[in-house]
Design an enzyme around this catalytic site. Structure first.
Site, PDB file in Angstrom:
ATOM      1  N   ASP A   2     118.144  -1.658 107.223  1.00 30.85           N
ATOM      2  CA  ASP A   2     119.096  -1.955 107.765  1.00 30.85           C
ATOM      3  C   ASP A   2     120.195  -2.502 106.838  1.00 30.85           C
ATOM      4  O   ASP A   2     119.998  -2.871 105.460  1.00 30.85           O
ATOM      5  CB  ASP A   2     118.746  -3.166 108.708  1.00 30.85           C
ATOM      6  CG  ASP A   2     119.707  -3.310 109.940  1.00 30.85           C
ATOM      7  OD1 ASP A   2     120.962  -2.761 109.824  1.00 30.85           O
ATOM      8  OD2 ASP A   2     119.470  -4.205 110.867  1.00 30.85           O
ATOM      9  N   ASP A   9     125.281  -8.198 106.319  1.00 30.07           N
ATOM     10  CA  ASP A   9     126.666  -8.758 105.803  1.00 30.07           C
ATOM     11  C   ASP A   9     126.655  -9.738 104.592  1.00 30.07           C
ATOM     12  O   ASP A   9     127.964  -9.577 103.813  1.00 30.07           O
ATOM     13  CB  ASP A   9     127.248  -9.671 107.080  1.00 30.07           C
ATOM     14  CG  ASP A   9     127.308  -8.819 108.321  1.00 30.07           C
ATOM     15  OD1 ASP A   9     128.207  -7.862 108.324  1.00 30.07           O
ATOM     16  OD2 ASP A   9     126.860  -9.112 109.283  1.00 30.07           O
ATOM     17  N   GLU A  16     118.230  -6.207 116.201  1.00 30.62           N
ATOM     18  CA  GLU A  16     117.721  -6.023 114.686  1.00 30.62           C
ATOM     19  C   GLU A  16     116.873  -7.010 114.014  1.00 30.62           C
ATOM     20  O   GLU A  16     115.956  -6.687 113.367  1.00 30.62           O
ATOM     21  CB  GLU A  16     119.118  -6.237 113.759  1.00 30.62           C
ATOM     22  CG  GLU A  16     119.900  -5.044 113.724  1.00 30.62           C
ATOM     23  CD  GLU A  16     121.330  -5.420 113.183  1.00 30.62           C
ATOM     24  OE1 GLU A  16     122.167  -4.630 112.951  1.00 30.62           O
ATOM     25  OE2 GLU A  16     121.934  -6.572 113.134  1.00 30.62           O
TER      26      GLU A  16
END
Ligand code: 5RP
Length: 263
Positions: A90, A93, A112
């Site tokens: 994944d 940020d 997630e």
């Protein structure tokens, strides 16, 4: 075609391409959400079509990842069908030196986190700009139930007064004129904290509030970070083995991945 990509997109692509090599045939794979994860899904799809990963099963972390995964030929199953995953890959940020993460910029943090936690290995793929000394410059997403969200917002802001953070405002994420709605039907409050001194403590405190469903701090979940650079360099850091590997990937102009850019 690869020459038309921005350096950031190239960085995301090479990180995703390198991480795809960690997937073996037969694995159950958590598929992240966001622009970097979309590269990963395209890379895996290509490997499935070429026959190398024919029997992988993918568990998507959002409706849009599910749609992309199906469109590139990945066998999509639910987490309950897969039960447990070999690997989840994944984006993030932000990530720090301890591989703690801020996630949820794309609004998929809840699924997630569930998917990453249900995996033997969680791999983050990111361009080098995502690495930070302290988390917090990127607003921290917190998923809240729509009922009484203003009260939850006020409670969070009040609680932040006693936390080790620099900023203390929480704003409702919007989608045009309307509040943003997650795949699970919730809202997102973005916390503008500037710097988070103690991410572990903040994550625990936030999750104790009644209206909070989950927060975007991923503490002790990530095992490996694959960092991509715009010139094709890749760095792979593994926190369990304490290793750092360096690699370089070539861009292939004929690669059909570049002809169907979706985002
Ligand atoms: C989605 C996420 C994404 O992984 C994160 O926002 C990074 O996105 P991108 O790869 O587009 O920079 O957490 O909820």
């Amino acid at each position: 075609m690869a020459g038309e990509l921005s350096p950031i997109d190239k960085a995301k692509y090479v990180a995703a391409r390198r991480a795809a090599d960690l997937v073996e045939d037969g694995m159950r794979v958590g598929l992240g959400t966001g622009s970097t994860a979309a590269w990963l899904v395209r890379c895996l799809g290509e490997m499935v079509r070429e026959g190398g990963l024919r029997s992988i099963r993918g568990v998507p972390t959002s409706h849009r990842t599910a749609e992309l995964a199906r469109s590139v030929g990945i066998n999509v199953v639910s987490l309950d069908e897969a039960k447990w995953l070999d690997i989840t890959i994944d984006g993030a940020d932000e990530f720090d030196a301890d591989m703690n993460l801020t996630k949820g910029g794309g609004g998929a943090l809840l699924i997630e986190k569930i998917v990453a936690t249900a995996s033997d290995q969680m791999v983050v793929i990111a361009d080098a700009g995502k690495e930070v000394e302290s988390l917090g410059a990127f607003p921290l997403p917190v998923e809240v139930i729509p009922f009484g969200w203003r009260t939850t917002q006020a409670l969070i802001e009040e609680t932040l007064i006693s936390m080790d953070v620099l900023g203390r405002t929480a704003t409702l994420r919007m989608n045009g004129e309307a509040p943003f709605v997650t795949d699970e039907g919730n809202h997102i409050l973005d916390l503008h904290l500037a710097r988070i001194g103690n991410p572990r403590q903040l994550a625990m405190v936030l999750n104790q509030m009644p209206g909070v469903v989950e927060n975007g701090l991923f503490i002790d979940i990530c095992d490996t970070v694959v960092i991509g650079y715009g010139d094709g360099r890749v760095e792979v850091r593994d926190i369990n083995q304490g290793t750092v590997e360096h690699d370089r990937l070539d861009f292939e102009d004929t690669d059909n991945l570049f002809t169907d850019l979706a985002e």
